[in-house]
Every structure is written in C-alpha cells, then in structure tokens.
Write an enzyme that holds these catalytic residues in place. Structure first.
Site, PDB file in Angstrom:
ATOM      1  N   ASN A 193       0.874  -1.163   0.000  1.00 25.17           N
ATOM      2  CA  ASN A 193       0.000   0.000   0.000  1.00 25.17           C
ATOM      3  C   ASN A 193       0.916   1.219   0.000  1.00 25.17           C
ATOM      4  OD1 ASN A 193      -1.622   2.196   0.591  1.00 25.17           O
ATOM      5  ND2 ASN A 193      -2.859   1.106   2.079  1.00 25.17           N
ATOM      6  N   ALA A 220       0.461   4.219   0.389  1.00 24.65           N
ATOM      7  CA  ALA A 220       0.128   5.234   1.391  1.00 24.65           C
ATOM      8  C   ALA A 220       0.649   4.877   2.781  1.00 24.65           C
ATOM      9  CB  ALA A 220      -1.384   5.438   1.443  1.00 24.65           C
ATOM     10  N   CYS A 221       1.184   3.682   2.949  1.00 25.71           N
ATOM     11  CA  CYS A 221       1.628   3.189   4.256  1.00 25.71           C
ATOM     12  C   CYS A 221       3.148   3.311   4.382  1.00 25.71           C
ATOM     13  CB  CYS A 221       1.209   1.724   4.407  1.00 25.71           C
ATOM     14  SG  CYS A 221       1.886   0.912   5.870  1.00 25.71           S
ATOM     15  N   GLY A 222       3.595   4.006   5.411  1.00 31.53           N
ATOM     16  CA  GLY A 222       5.026   4.182   5.643  1.00 31.53           C
ATOM     17  C   GLY A 222       5.761   2.871   5.856  1.00 31.53           C
ATOM     18  N   ARG A 264       6.141   1.172   2.548  1.00 32.68           N
ATOM     19  CA  ARG A 264       7.179   1.828   1.731  1.00 32.68           C
ATOM     20  C   ARG A 264       8.577   1.477   2.226  1.00 32.68           C
ATOM     21  NH1 ARG A 264       3.687   6.240   2.435  1.00 32.68           N
ATOM     22  NH2 ARG A 264       5.193   7.233   3.818  1.00 32.68           N
TER      23      ARG A 264
END
Length: 114
Positions: free
Chosen positions: A8, A10-12, A15
């Site tokens: 995802n 948007a997820c730190g 990433r």
C-alpha cells in the site's frame, strides 16, 4: 531470489519494507498493490499458513470498521471472507519469498525471509 510484496503506497511501513527489498542485492521484487488487485481467500489462507499466523493476527483494526463489524471476535473463515471482499482489512505489508511469508510489521521482519 524472487519476492512479492502486497503493498500500500500510502503506508510508511509498506514503503520502508519495499525499500529494503529494492536495496537488497539479488532480490527481484514483484509489487502487488492489493487495494487495486485484491487478495483471494485462497491466497490469504496460504500467506497466513506460510507466515505461521491466523487471520485474526493479520486483521487491520485501525482505520477500518472491522471491529464495529464484529470481525475481531469472528472465526477464521468469516475474517478471511471479509478480507477478500475488502482488502483494507488486511494488515500490511505481506512479503513472500521462497523462504516463506511474513507480515512485515515492523519492516525489519522482512529479513527473516531474505
């Protein structure tokens, strides 16, 4: 080594896990944005078994209505069916290699399967 990450962007944590994979020499990464390409129930079952966890362990409560829907106390089959129908209920990220699968929270757990 081949690695697949259910990611995802948007997820730190997701990433950071992807960055570890991309920076590890010899790792060929396949990225699946699971919110766009949802899991099947069968794939979820296989990932959980390979990771040695149950569906409840991978249930994302924060930022979802999973708890309000009673999923926190539901049986495995119900949780998996809900996750297949709404992939936002799956905690992230999952990574799979030929050494197994891990729910990479924290992201350093990915090293266990590299």
């Amino acid at each position: 080594m081949k690695a697949t990450i259910w990611h995802n962007p948007a997820c730190g944590t997701s990433r950071k896990t992807l960055a570890i994979l991309e920076e590890t020499p010899g790792v060929e990464v396949t990225v699946v944005e699971y919110l766009k390409q949802p899991y099947t129930a069968g794939k979820l079952e296989q990932l959980f078994k390979s990771a040695g966890i149950g569906a409840r362990d991978a249930l994302r409560l924060r930022g979802t209505d999973a708890e309000e829907r009673g999923l926190k106390d539901a049986d495995e089959a119900t949780i998996i069916a809900a996750m297949a129908a709404n992939p936002a209920y799956v905690e992230r990220p999952f990574v799979e290699t030929d050494k197994g699968a891990r729910l990479c929270r924290p992201q350093d757990k990915v090293h266990e399967i590299l």
